[in-house]
Enzyme design. Structure first.
Site, mmCIF file in Angstrom:
data_model
loop_
_atom_site.group_PDB
_atom_site.id
_atom_site.type_symbol
_atom_site.label_atom_id
_atom_site.label_comp_id
_atom_site.label_asym_id
_atom_site.label_seq_id
_atom_site.Cartn_x
_atom_site.Cartn_y
_atom_site.Cartn_z
ATOM 1 N N GLU A 172 -14.510 -16.836 -19.072
ATOM 2 C CA GLU A 172 -15.029 -18.376 -19.089
ATOM 3 C C GLU A 172 -15.802 -18.735 -20.276
ATOM 4 O OE1 GLU A 172 -16.932 -19.311 -15.060
ATOM 5 O OE2 GLU A 172 -15.145 -19.129 -14.011
ATOM 6 N N GLU A 291 -9.603 -15.920 -11.075
ATOM 7 C CA GLU A 291 -10.732 -16.130 -9.781
ATOM 8 C C GLU A 291 -10.215 -17.485 -9.063
ATOM 9 O OE1 GLU A 291 -14.785 -16.706 -11.396
ATOM 10 O OE2 GLU A 291 -14.337 -15.184 -12.726
HETATM 11 O O1 AHR Z 1 -17.085 -15.392 -9.277
HETATM 12 C C1 AHR Z 1 -18.280 -16.219 -9.385
HETATM 13 C C2 AHR Z 1 -18.564 -16.613 -10.900
HETATM 14 O O2 AHR Z 1 -17.781 -17.792 -11.056
HETATM 15 C C3 AHR Z 1 -17.859 -15.504 -12.086
HETATM 16 O O3 AHR Z 1 -19.018 -14.760 -12.407
HETATM 17 C C4 AHR Z 1 -17.576 -16.644 -12.971
HETATM 18 O O4 AHR Z 1 -16.759 -16.274 -13.933
HETATM 19 C C5 AHR Z 1 -17.238 -17.946 -12.328
HETATM 20 O O5 AHR Z 1 -18.097 -19.044 -12.598
#
Ligand code: AHR
Length: 498
Positions: A172, A291
Protein backbone atom coordinates in the site's frame (compact mmCIF):
# COMPACT_ATOMS: atom_id res chain seq x y z
CA UNK A 1 -39.20 -13.53 -7.95
CA UNK A 2 -37.44 -15.65 -10.51
CA UNK A 3 -33.92 -15.59 -11.87
CA UNK A 4 -32.20 -17.51 -14.60
CA UNK A 5 -28.68 -18.76 -15.16
CA UNK A 6 -27.15 -19.78 -18.48
CA UNK A 7 -24.75 -22.70 -18.12
CA UNK A 8 -22.91 -24.21 -21.07
CA UNK A 9 -19.73 -26.31 -20.92
CA UNK A 10 -18.52 -24.66 -24.14
CA UNK A 11 -18.51 -21.17 -22.58
CA UNK A 12 -15.43 -21.38 -20.40
CA UNK A 13 -13.85 -18.29 -18.89
CA UNK A 14 -10.66 -19.61 -17.26
CA UNK A 15 -9.04 -22.23 -15.09
CA UNK A 16 -9.25 -21.17 -11.47
CA UNK A 17 -5.77 -20.59 -10.08
CA UNK A 18 -5.92 -22.30 -6.65
CA UNK A 19 -4.09 -19.27 -5.24
CA UNK A 20 -7.41 -17.42 -5.51
CA UNK A 21 -8.07 -18.97 -2.09
CA UNK A 22 -5.03 -17.48 -0.40
CA UNK A 23 -5.02 -15.65 2.89
CA UNK A 24 -2.86 -13.36 4.99
CA UNK A 25 -1.07 -13.35 8.35
CA UNK A 26 0.41 -10.04 9.50
CA UNK A 27 2.37 -9.21 12.62
CA UNK A 28 -0.64 -7.34 13.90
CA UNK A 29 -2.74 -7.78 17.02
CA UNK A 30 -3.21 -11.45 17.90
CA UNK A 31 -2.77 -12.89 14.41
CA UNK A 32 0.64 -14.39 15.18
CA UNK A 33 0.91 -14.34 19.01
CA UNK A 34 -2.21 -15.95 20.45
CA UNK A 35 -3.39 -16.81 16.94
CA UNK A 36 -1.16 -19.24 15.06
CA UNK A 37 1.54 -19.31 17.79
CA UNK A 38 1.01 -19.82 21.51
CA UNK A 39 3.62 -22.12 23.10
CA UNK A 40 1.71 -22.32 26.39
CA UNK A 41 -1.52 -23.40 24.73
CA UNK A 42 -2.70 -26.95 25.53
CA UNK A 43 -2.75 -27.81 21.80
CA UNK A 44 0.70 -26.30 21.03
CA UNK A 45 3.02 -28.45 18.92
CA UNK A 46 6.80 -28.79 19.24
CA UNK A 47 7.32 -25.34 17.69
CA UNK A 48 4.61 -23.61 19.73
CA UNK A 49 1.97 -23.56 16.98
CA UNK A 50 -1.64 -24.07 18.01
CA UNK A 51 -2.87 -27.36 16.58
CA UNK A 52 -6.52 -26.36 16.98
CA UNK A 53 -5.91 -23.34 14.72
CA UNK A 54 -3.90 -25.40 12.23
CA UNK A 55 -6.80 -27.83 11.87
CA UNK A 56 -9.24 -25.03 11.07
CA UNK A 57 -6.76 -23.59 8.54
CA UNK A 58 -6.10 -26.98 6.95
CA UNK A 59 -9.81 -27.52 6.39
CA UNK A 60 -9.88 -24.28 4.36
CA UNK A 61 -7.17 -25.66 2.03
CA UNK A 62 -5.46 -22.29 1.87
CA UNK A 63 -2.73 -22.67 -0.78
CA UNK A 64 -0.73 -19.48 -0.07
CA UNK A 65 -0.41 -17.08 2.88
CA UNK A 66 0.89 -13.53 2.56
CA UNK A 67 3.37 -12.44 5.28
CA UNK A 68 4.56 -10.47 7.36
CA UNK A 69 2.39 -7.47 6.37
CA UNK A 70 0.52 -5.30 5.56
CA UNK A 71 1.46 -1.97 7.04
CA UNK A 72 3.82 -3.79 9.43
CA UNK A 73 6.24 -4.73 6.66
CA UNK A 74 6.99 -1.11 5.81
CA UNK A 75 9.02 -0.75 9.02
CA UNK A 76 10.22 -4.35 9.37
CA UNK A 77 13.82 -5.52 9.59
CA UNK A 78 13.58 -9.17 8.60
CA UNK A 79 16.99 -9.82 10.19
CA UNK A 80 15.33 -9.18 13.59
CA UNK A 81 13.21 -12.28 13.09
CA UNK A 82 15.92 -14.88 12.38
CA UNK A 83 18.55 -16.57 14.54
CA UNK A 84 18.40 -17.57 18.22
CA UNK A 85 15.06 -16.41 19.63
CA UNK A 86 16.56 -15.38 22.96
CA UNK A 87 18.78 -12.85 21.18
CA UNK A 88 16.05 -11.27 19.08
CA UNK A 89 15.34 -7.56 19.47
CA UNK A 90 12.10 -6.10 20.75
CA UNK A 91 11.09 -3.36 18.34
CA UNK A 92 8.48 -0.64 18.21
CA UNK A 93 6.08 -1.32 15.37
CA UNK A 94 5.00 2.15 14.21
CA UNK A 95 2.26 0.82 11.93
CA UNK A 96 0.13 -0.58 14.75
CA UNK A 97 1.79 1.17 17.74
CA UNK A 98 2.62 -2.21 19.25
CA UNK A 99 5.80 -3.85 20.54
CA UNK A 100 7.09 -6.63 18.31
CA UNK A 101 9.00 -9.30 20.29
CA UNK A 102 10.13 -11.17 17.14
CA UNK A 103 9.48 -14.60 18.64
CA UNK A 104 8.20 -15.62 15.21
CA UNK A 105 10.06 -14.68 12.04
CA UNK A 106 10.71 -15.95 8.53
CA UNK A 107 11.86 -19.49 9.38
CA UNK A 108 9.12 -20.14 11.93
CA UNK A 109 6.45 -18.82 9.60
CA UNK A 110 7.74 -20.93 6.70
CA UNK A 111 7.61 -23.98 8.99
CA UNK A 112 4.02 -23.15 9.98
CA UNK A 113 3.06 -22.82 6.32
CA UNK A 114 4.57 -26.20 5.57
CA UNK A 115 2.55 -27.72 8.41
CA UNK A 116 -0.73 -26.31 7.10
CA UNK A 117 0.11 -27.15 3.47
CA UNK A 118 0.48 -23.57 2.21
CA UNK A 119 3.13 -21.62 0.33
CA UNK A 120 4.56 -18.38 1.71
CA UNK A 121 3.83 -15.15 -0.21
CA UNK A 122 6.57 -12.88 1.15
CA UNK A 123 6.40 -9.10 1.26
CA UNK A 124 9.56 -6.96 1.36
CA UNK A 125 9.89 -3.58 3.06
CA UNK A 126 9.89 -0.76 0.50
CA UNK A 127 8.85 1.81 3.11
CA UNK A 128 11.98 2.34 5.23
CA UNK A 129 14.22 0.00 3.22
CA UNK A 130 14.99 -0.95 -0.35
CA UNK A 131 17.03 -2.99 -2.80
CA UNK A 132 19.66 -4.30 -0.41
CA UNK A 133 17.37 -5.65 2.32
CA UNK A 134 15.12 -7.21 -0.30
CA UNK A 135 17.81 -8.98 -2.31
CA UNK A 136 19.43 -10.21 0.92
CA UNK A 137 16.12 -11.71 2.04
CA UNK A 138 15.74 -13.53 -1.29
CA UNK A 139 19.29 -14.86 -0.88
CA UNK A 140 18.56 -15.92 2.74
CA UNK A 141 15.35 -17.69 1.78
CA UNK A 142 16.02 -19.15 -1.66
CA UNK A 143 19.75 -19.51 -2.34
CA UNK A 144 20.84 -23.12 -1.65
CA UNK A 145 24.20 -22.42 0.07
CA UNK A 146 27.69 -21.03 -0.35
CA UNK A 147 26.95 -17.33 0.20
CA UNK A 148 26.80 -15.22 3.36
CA UNK A 149 23.00 -15.05 3.68
CA UNK A 150 22.25 -18.59 2.56
CA UNK A 151 24.90 -19.97 4.91
CA UNK A 152 23.43 -17.88 7.71
CA UNK A 153 20.06 -19.58 7.11
CA UNK A 154 21.79 -22.95 7.33
CA UNK A 155 23.53 -21.82 10.54
CA UNK A 156 20.06 -20.97 11.82
CA UNK A 157 19.12 -24.62 11.39
CA UNK A 158 17.36 -24.48 8.00
CA UNK A 159 19.38 -26.52 5.52
CA UNK A 160 16.91 -26.58 2.61
CA UNK A 161 16.04 -23.25 0.97
CA UNK A 162 12.44 -22.13 1.43
CA UNK A 163 12.01 -21.65 -2.34
CA UNK A 164 9.50 -18.84 -1.87
CA UNK A 165 7.98 -18.20 -5.27
CA UNK A 166 5.76 -15.12 -4.90
CA UNK A 167 7.04 -11.81 -3.48
CA UNK A 168 5.26 -8.50 -2.86
CA UNK A 169 7.21 -5.33 -3.61
CA UNK A 170 6.09 -3.40 -0.51
CA UNK A 171 2.56 -2.75 0.73
CA UNK A 172 0.00 0.00 0.00
CA UNK A 173 2.70 2.49 -0.94
CA UNK A 174 0.03 4.94 -2.20
CA UNK A 175 -1.37 5.40 1.33
CA UNK A 176 -0.32 8.38 3.49
CA UNK A 177 -0.65 6.06 6.53
CA UNK A 178 2.14 3.90 5.18
CA UNK A 179 5.62 4.21 6.74
CA UNK A 180 7.68 5.58 3.86
CA UNK A 181 4.66 6.49 1.67
CA UNK A 182 5.75 7.38 -1.84
CA UNK A 183 4.49 9.02 -4.99
CA UNK A 184 3.74 6.69 -7.91
CA UNK A 185 6.99 7.69 -9.65
CA UNK A 186 9.09 7.28 -6.50
CA UNK A 187 7.56 3.89 -5.81
CA UNK A 188 7.59 2.74 -9.42
CA UNK A 189 11.32 3.43 -9.78
CA UNK A 190 12.18 1.74 -6.48
CA UNK A 191 9.96 -1.26 -7.24
CA UNK A 192 11.52 -1.75 -10.68
CA UNK A 193 15.09 -1.59 -9.39
CA UNK A 194 14.31 -3.85 -6.43
CA UNK A 195 12.59 -6.31 -8.75
CA UNK A 196 15.67 -6.50 -10.97
CA UNK A 197 18.00 -7.24 -8.07
CA UNK A 198 15.66 -9.81 -6.51
CA UNK A 199 15.35 -11.67 -9.81
CA UNK A 200 19.11 -11.56 -10.33
CA UNK A 201 19.40 -13.50 -7.06
CA UNK A 202 16.62 -15.93 -8.04
CA UNK A 203 15.19 -15.69 -11.56
CA UNK A 204 12.42 -18.17 -10.74
CA UNK A 205 10.49 -15.82 -8.43
CA UNK A 206 7.29 -13.96 -9.31
CA UNK A 207 6.69 -10.38 -8.21
CA UNK A 208 3.66 -8.32 -7.26
CA UNK A 209 3.78 -4.52 -7.61
CA UNK A 210 1.57 -2.36 -5.39
CA UNK A 211 -1.59 -1.03 -6.92
CA UNK A 212 -3.94 1.27 -5.03
CA UNK A 213 -5.13 0.63 -1.47
CA UNK A 214 -8.70 0.79 -2.77
CA UNK A 215 -10.64 2.19 -5.72
CA UNK A 216 -11.50 5.37 -3.77
CA UNK A 217 -7.94 6.58 -3.30
CA UNK A 218 -7.49 10.05 -4.86
CA UNK A 219 -4.58 8.77 -6.96
CA UNK A 220 -6.52 5.79 -8.40
CA UNK A 221 -6.10 4.76 -11.27
CA UNK A 222 -3.28 7.06 -12.34
CA UNK A 223 -1.19 5.33 -9.65
CA UNK A 224 -1.57 2.02 -11.50
CA UNK A 225 -0.68 3.53 -14.87
CA UNK A 226 2.44 5.26 -13.55
CA UNK A 227 3.63 2.30 -11.46
CA UNK A 228 3.21 -0.02 -14.45
CA UNK A 229 5.10 2.35 -16.75
CA UNK A 230 8.09 1.70 -14.48
CA UNK A 231 7.54 -1.94 -13.57
CA UNK A 232 5.70 -3.61 -16.46
CA UNK A 233 8.66 -5.65 -17.68
CA UNK A 234 9.77 -6.67 -14.17
CA UNK A 235 6.64 -7.93 -12.41
CA UNK A 236 3.97 -10.56 -13.02
CA UNK A 237 1.13 -9.12 -10.94
CA UNK A 238 -0.37 -5.83 -9.81
CA UNK A 239 -2.07 -5.77 -6.41
CA UNK A 240 -5.58 -4.66 -5.40
CA UNK A 241 -6.96 -4.23 -1.88
CA UNK A 242 -10.46 -3.49 -0.64
CA UNK A 243 -12.52 -3.65 2.54
CA UNK A 244 -16.22 -2.95 2.93
CA UNK A 245 -18.44 -2.11 5.90
CA UNK A 246 -22.03 -1.47 6.91
CA UNK A 247 -21.46 1.56 9.11
CA UNK A 248 -24.89 3.09 8.54
CA UNK A 249 -26.87 -0.14 8.79
CA UNK A 250 -28.03 -0.06 5.14
CA UNK A 251 -27.91 -3.76 4.31
CA UNK A 252 -29.18 -3.63 0.69
CA UNK A 253 -26.41 -1.13 -0.06
CA UNK A 254 -23.87 -3.12 1.97
CA UNK A 255 -24.59 -6.32 0.01
CA UNK A 256 -24.19 -4.44 -3.28
CA UNK A 257 -20.59 -3.51 -2.57
CA UNK A 258 -19.23 -6.46 -4.52
CA UNK A 259 -20.26 -4.38 -7.55
CA UNK A 260 -17.65 -1.86 -6.47
CA UNK A 261 -15.10 -4.69 -6.32
CA UNK A 262 -16.18 -5.80 -9.80
CA UNK A 263 -15.74 -2.30 -11.23
CA UNK A 264 -12.39 -1.94 -9.44
CA UNK A 265 -11.10 -5.12 -11.12
CA UNK A 266 -12.40 -4.00 -14.53
CA UNK A 267 -10.63 -0.65 -14.22
CA UNK A 268 -7.34 -2.22 -13.15
CA UNK A 269 -7.51 -4.74 -16.01
CA UNK A 270 -8.17 -1.86 -18.44
CA UNK A 271 -5.24 0.12 -17.03
CA UNK A 272 -2.90 -2.88 -17.30
CA UNK A 273 -3.96 -3.39 -20.91
CA UNK A 274 -3.49 0.30 -21.66
CA UNK A 275 0.12 0.12 -20.49
CA UNK A 276 0.55 -3.16 -22.40
CA UNK A 277 -0.57 -1.40 -25.59
CA UNK A 278 1.59 1.62 -24.90
CA UNK A 279 4.64 -0.57 -24.39
CA UNK A 280 3.82 -2.73 -27.43
CA UNK A 281 4.27 -5.61 -25.04
CA UNK A 282 3.31 -9.24 -25.60
CA UNK A 283 3.07 -9.80 -21.87
CA UNK A 284 -0.26 -9.83 -20.04
CA UNK A 285 -0.28 -8.43 -16.52
CA UNK A 286 -2.22 -10.49 -13.97
CA UNK A 287 -3.85 -9.29 -10.77
CA UNK A 288 -3.22 -10.21 -7.16
CA UNK A 289 -6.19 -9.19 -5.02
CA UNK A 290 -4.05 -9.65 -1.96
CA UNK A 291 -6.29 -8.01 0.66
CA UNK A 292 -10.07 -8.28 0.64
CA UNK A 293 -12.74 -8.65 3.31
CA UNK A 294 -15.34 -6.89 5.43
CA UNK A 295 -13.67 -4.63 8.02
CA UNK A 296 -15.43 -2.06 10.20
CA UNK A 297 -16.83 -3.65 13.38
CA UNK A 298 -13.64 -3.15 15.40
CA UNK A 299 -12.84 0.42 14.30
CA UNK A 300 -14.04 2.10 17.53
CA UNK A 301 -12.58 -0.51 19.91
CA UNK A 302 -9.17 -0.15 18.26
CA UNK A 303 -8.94 3.49 19.29
CA UNK A 304 -8.92 2.42 22.94
CA UNK A 305 -6.07 -0.08 22.77
CA UNK A 306 -3.03 0.66 24.99
CA UNK A 307 -0.11 1.67 22.79
CA UNK A 308 3.07 -0.41 22.64
CA UNK A 309 1.51 -3.60 24.01
CA UNK A 310 2.63 -6.99 22.72
CA UNK A 311 -0.11 -8.62 20.61
CA UNK A 312 -3.06 -6.51 21.82
CA UNK A 313 -6.55 -7.36 20.49
CA UNK A 314 -6.69 -5.27 17.30
CA UNK A 315 -9.00 -5.45 14.27
CA UNK A 316 -11.01 -8.21 15.99
CA UNK A 317 -14.15 -7.90 13.92
CA UNK A 318 -16.91 -10.23 15.07
CA UNK A 319 -18.61 -11.11 11.81
CA UNK A 320 -22.35 -11.24 11.31
CA UNK A 321 -24.42 -13.43 9.04
CA UNK A 322 -24.84 -10.58 6.55
CA UNK A 323 -21.04 -10.19 6.39
CA UNK A 324 -20.88 -13.82 5.24
CA UNK A 325 -23.29 -12.94 2.41
CA UNK A 326 -21.09 -10.10 1.18
CA UNK A 327 -17.99 -12.30 1.48
CA UNK A 328 -19.87 -14.83 -0.67
CA UNK A 329 -20.62 -12.13 -3.26
CA UNK A 330 -16.95 -11.08 -3.23
CA UNK A 331 -15.81 -14.68 -3.79
CA UNK A 332 -18.19 -14.95 -6.75
CA UNK A 333 -16.82 -11.66 -8.09
CA UNK A 334 -13.24 -12.95 -7.88
CA UNK A 335 -14.27 -16.13 -9.70
CA UNK A 336 -15.96 -14.06 -12.43
CA UNK A 337 -12.54 -12.48 -13.06
CA UNK A 338 -10.48 -15.67 -12.81
CA UNK A 339 -9.05 -14.97 -16.27
CA UNK A 340 -7.02 -12.08 -14.80
CA UNK A 341 -7.10 -12.47 -11.02
CA UNK A 342 -4.64 -15.27 -10.28
CA UNK A 343 -3.95 -14.62 -6.60
CA UNK A 344 -6.30 -13.36 -3.88
CA UNK A 345 -5.82 -13.23 -0.11
CA UNK A 346 -8.69 -13.10 2.32
CA UNK A 347 -7.39 -10.58 4.87
CA UNK A 348 -6.70 -11.98 7.27
CA UNK A 349 -6.70 -15.56 8.59
CA UNK A 350 -6.70 -15.63 12.41
CA UNK A 351 -8.11 -13.09 14.93
CA UNK A 352 -7.35 -9.99 12.83
CA UNK A 353 -10.39 -9.44 10.54
CA UNK A 354 -10.43 -13.19 10.22
CA UNK A 355 -12.55 -16.27 9.58
CA UNK A 356 -10.92 -17.96 12.60
CA UNK A 357 -11.04 -16.54 16.16
CA UNK A 358 -9.21 -17.72 19.25
CA UNK A 359 -9.07 -17.02 22.92
CA UNK A 360 -5.57 -16.96 24.43
CA UNK A 361 -5.28 -20.23 26.31
CA UNK A 362 -8.82 -21.11 25.22
CA UNK A 363 -10.69 -22.45 22.20
CA UNK A 364 -10.65 -21.55 18.50
CA UNK A 365 -13.85 -21.23 16.49
CA UNK A 366 -15.21 -20.42 13.04
CA UNK A 367 -16.70 -17.00 12.29
CA UNK A 368 -19.63 -16.67 9.87
CA UNK A 369 -17.36 -15.73 6.96
CA UNK A 370 -15.44 -19.00 7.37
CA UNK A 371 -18.18 -20.89 5.53
CA UNK A 372 -18.45 -19.21 2.12
CA UNK A 373 -14.64 -19.21 1.97
CA UNK A 374 -14.55 -22.91 2.88
CA UNK A 375 -17.11 -23.79 0.21
CA UNK A 376 -15.44 -21.75 -2.52
CA UNK A 377 -11.99 -23.14 -1.70
CA UNK A 378 -13.24 -26.73 -1.62
CA UNK A 379 -15.68 -26.72 -4.53
CA UNK A 380 -14.56 -23.70 -6.58
CA UNK A 381 -11.57 -25.29 -8.30
CA UNK A 382 -11.71 -26.19 -11.96
CA UNK A 383 -12.96 -24.11 -14.88
CA UNK A 384 -15.10 -21.03 -14.32
CA UNK A 385 -17.93 -20.83 -16.82
CA UNK A 386 -19.22 -17.62 -18.37
CA UNK A 387 -22.45 -17.57 -16.42
CA UNK A 388 -24.82 -14.86 -17.63
CA UNK A 389 -27.46 -14.05 -15.04
CA UNK A 390 -30.99 -12.80 -15.64
CA UNK A 391 -32.28 -11.38 -12.38
CA UNK A 392 -34.62 -8.72 -11.05
CA UNK A 393 -32.67 -5.71 -9.81
CA UNK A 394 -32.85 -2.99 -7.15
CA UNK A 395 -31.31 0.43 -6.53
CA UNK A 396 -29.47 1.69 -3.46
CA UNK A 397 -27.95 5.01 -2.50
CA UNK A 398 -24.65 4.05 -4.14
CA UNK A 399 -25.63 1.49 -6.79
CA UNK A 400 -28.12 1.17 -9.63
CA UNK A 401 -29.48 -2.10 -11.04
CA UNK A 402 -28.10 -4.40 -8.37
CA UNK A 403 -29.11 -7.96 -9.30
CA UNK A 404 -30.79 -9.85 -6.46
CA UNK A 405 -28.97 -12.91 -7.73
CA UNK A 406 -25.18 -13.00 -7.59
CA UNK A 407 -23.95 -16.26 -9.10
CA UNK A 408 -21.31 -18.14 -10.99
CA UNK A 409 -20.42 -21.75 -11.76
CA UNK A 410 -17.25 -23.82 -11.65
CA UNK A 411 -16.94 -27.02 -13.65
CA UNK A 412 -14.53 -29.81 -12.80
CA UNK A 413 -14.68 -31.84 -15.96
CA UNK A 414 -12.30 -34.60 -14.83
CA UNK A 415 -14.60 -35.41 -11.89
CA UNK A 416 -17.83 -34.56 -13.75
CA UNK A 417 -18.74 -31.99 -11.11
CA UNK A 418 -20.44 -28.66 -11.58
CA UNK A 419 -20.88 -26.28 -8.65
CA UNK A 420 -23.14 -23.24 -8.71
CA UNK A 421 -22.41 -20.56 -6.11
CA UNK A 422 -25.34 -18.20 -5.59
CA UNK A 423 -26.32 -15.41 -3.20
CA UNK A 424 -29.88 -14.13 -2.97
CA UNK A 425 -29.55 -10.48 -1.91
CA UNK A 426 -33.30 -10.10 -1.37
CA UNK A 427 -33.90 -9.55 2.34
CA UNK A 428 -37.56 -10.60 2.45
CA UNK A 429 -38.29 -12.87 -0.51
CA UNK A 430 -36.92 -16.14 -1.85
CA UNK A 431 -35.66 -16.31 -5.43
CA UNK A 432 -36.76 -19.09 -7.73
CA UNK A 433 -33.66 -20.08 -9.70
CA UNK A 434 -33.75 -21.95 -13.00
CA UNK A 435 -30.95 -23.01 -15.32
CA UNK A 436 -30.83 -24.99 -18.53
CA UNK A 437 -28.33 -27.79 -17.83
CA UNK A 438 -28.87 -29.88 -20.96
CA UNK A 439 -25.17 -29.35 -21.74
CA UNK A 440 -24.37 -31.39 -18.64
CA UNK A 441 -26.16 -34.58 -19.60
CA UNK A 442 -26.71 -37.00 -16.75
CA UNK A 443 -25.75 -34.52 -14.01
CA UNK A 444 -27.95 -34.66 -10.92
CA UNK A 445 -27.99 -32.58 -7.75
CA UNK A 446 -25.59 -34.10 -5.26
CA UNK A 447 -25.99 -31.49 -2.57
CA UNK A 448 -27.56 -28.05 -2.06
CA UNK A 449 -25.84 -26.37 0.88
CA UNK A 450 -27.53 -23.27 2.30
CA UNK A 451 -26.27 -20.69 4.78
CA UNK A 452 -29.27 -18.79 6.20
CA UNK A 453 -30.24 -17.18 9.47
CA UNK A 454 -33.31 -15.23 10.58
CA UNK A 455 -31.11 -12.57 12.11
CA UNK A 456 -28.83 -10.71 9.69
CA UNK A 457 -26.72 -9.65 12.68
CA UNK A 458 -26.26 -13.17 14.08
CA UNK A 459 -22.66 -14.05 15.01
CA UNK A 460 -20.60 -17.05 16.11
CA UNK A 461 -18.93 -16.53 19.45
CA UNK A 462 -16.87 -18.58 21.90
CA UNK A 463 -20.01 -19.58 23.77
CA UNK A 464 -22.17 -20.03 20.66
CA UNK A 465 -19.73 -21.12 17.97
CA UNK A 466 -22.39 -22.88 15.87
CA UNK A 467 -25.05 -20.19 15.73
CA UNK A 468 -24.52 -19.58 12.02
CA UNK A 469 -23.64 -22.82 10.20
CA UNK A 470 -24.42 -24.15 6.74
CA UNK A 471 -26.92 -26.96 6.24
CA UNK A 472 -27.38 -29.35 3.33
CA UNK A 473 -31.13 -28.91 3.13
CA UNK A 474 -31.73 -26.96 -0.10
CA UNK A 475 -34.36 -28.09 -2.61
CA UNK A 476 -32.31 -27.91 -5.82
CA UNK A 477 -33.16 -30.61 -8.39
CA UNK A 478 -32.59 -31.45 -12.04
CA UNK A 479 -35.49 -32.60 -14.18
CA UNK A 480 -35.73 -32.78 -17.95
CA UNK A 481 -32.45 -30.88 -18.39
CA UNK A 482 -33.52 -28.05 -16.10
CA UNK A 483 -32.04 -27.14 -12.74
CA UNK A 484 -34.47 -25.50 -10.34
CA UNK A 485 -33.84 -24.30 -6.81
CA UNK A 486 -35.32 -22.04 -4.19
CA UNK A 487 -32.78 -19.61 -2.84
CA UNK A 488 -34.13 -18.52 0.54
CA UNK A 489 -34.25 -14.80 1.34
CA UNK A 490 -30.77 -13.49 2.20
CA UNK A 491 -28.87 -16.71 1.62
CA UNK A 492 -25.59 -18.22 0.41
CA UNK A 493 -26.10 -21.35 -1.70
CA UNK A 494 -23.77 -24.02 -3.02
CA UNK A 495 -25.47 -26.32 -5.51
CA UNK A 496 -23.30 -29.29 -6.41
CA UNK A 497 -24.14 -31.32 -9.50
CA UNK A 498 -22.42 -34.52 -10.52
O1 AHR B 1 -5.17 -6.01 6.78
C1 AHR B 1 -5.06 -4.90 7.63
C2 AHR B 1 -4.34 -3.74 6.98
O2 AHR B 1 -5.13 -3.24 5.94
C3 AHR B 1 -3.03 -4.03 6.33
O3 AHR B 1 -1.96 -4.00 7.21
C4 AHR B 1 -2.91 -2.94 5.31
O4 AHR B 1 -2.15 -3.33 4.21
C5 AHR B 1 -4.32 -2.58 4.97
O5 AHR B 1 -4.53 -1.23 5.06
Amino acid sequence: HTAKLYLDPAFTLAQVDPRLYGSFIEHLGRAVYGGIYEPEHPTADDMGFRRDVMELVQALQVPIVRYPGGNFVSGYHWEDGVGPVAERKRRLDLAWRSTEPNWVGTNEFAAWCQRVGAEVMMAVNLGTRGIDAARNLVEYCNHPSGSYWSDLRIAHGVREPHRIKVWCLGNEMDGPWQIGHKTADEYGRLAAETAKAMKWVDPSIELVACGSSNAHMPTFPQWEATVLEHTYDHVEYLSLHTYYGNRDGDTPNFLAQSLDMDQFIRTVVATCDYVKAKKRSKKTMYLSFDEWNVWFHSNEADKKVTPWSVAPPLLEDVYTFEDALLVGCMLITLLKHADRVKIACLAQLVNVIAPIMTENGGPAWRQTIYYPFLHASRFGRGTVLHTPVQSPVYDTKTFTDVPYLEATAVWREEDDELTVFAVNRHLTDPLRLTADVRGFAGYQVKEHIVLVHDDLKATNTKDHPDNVVPRAGGDARVEGGELTATLPKASWNVIRLA
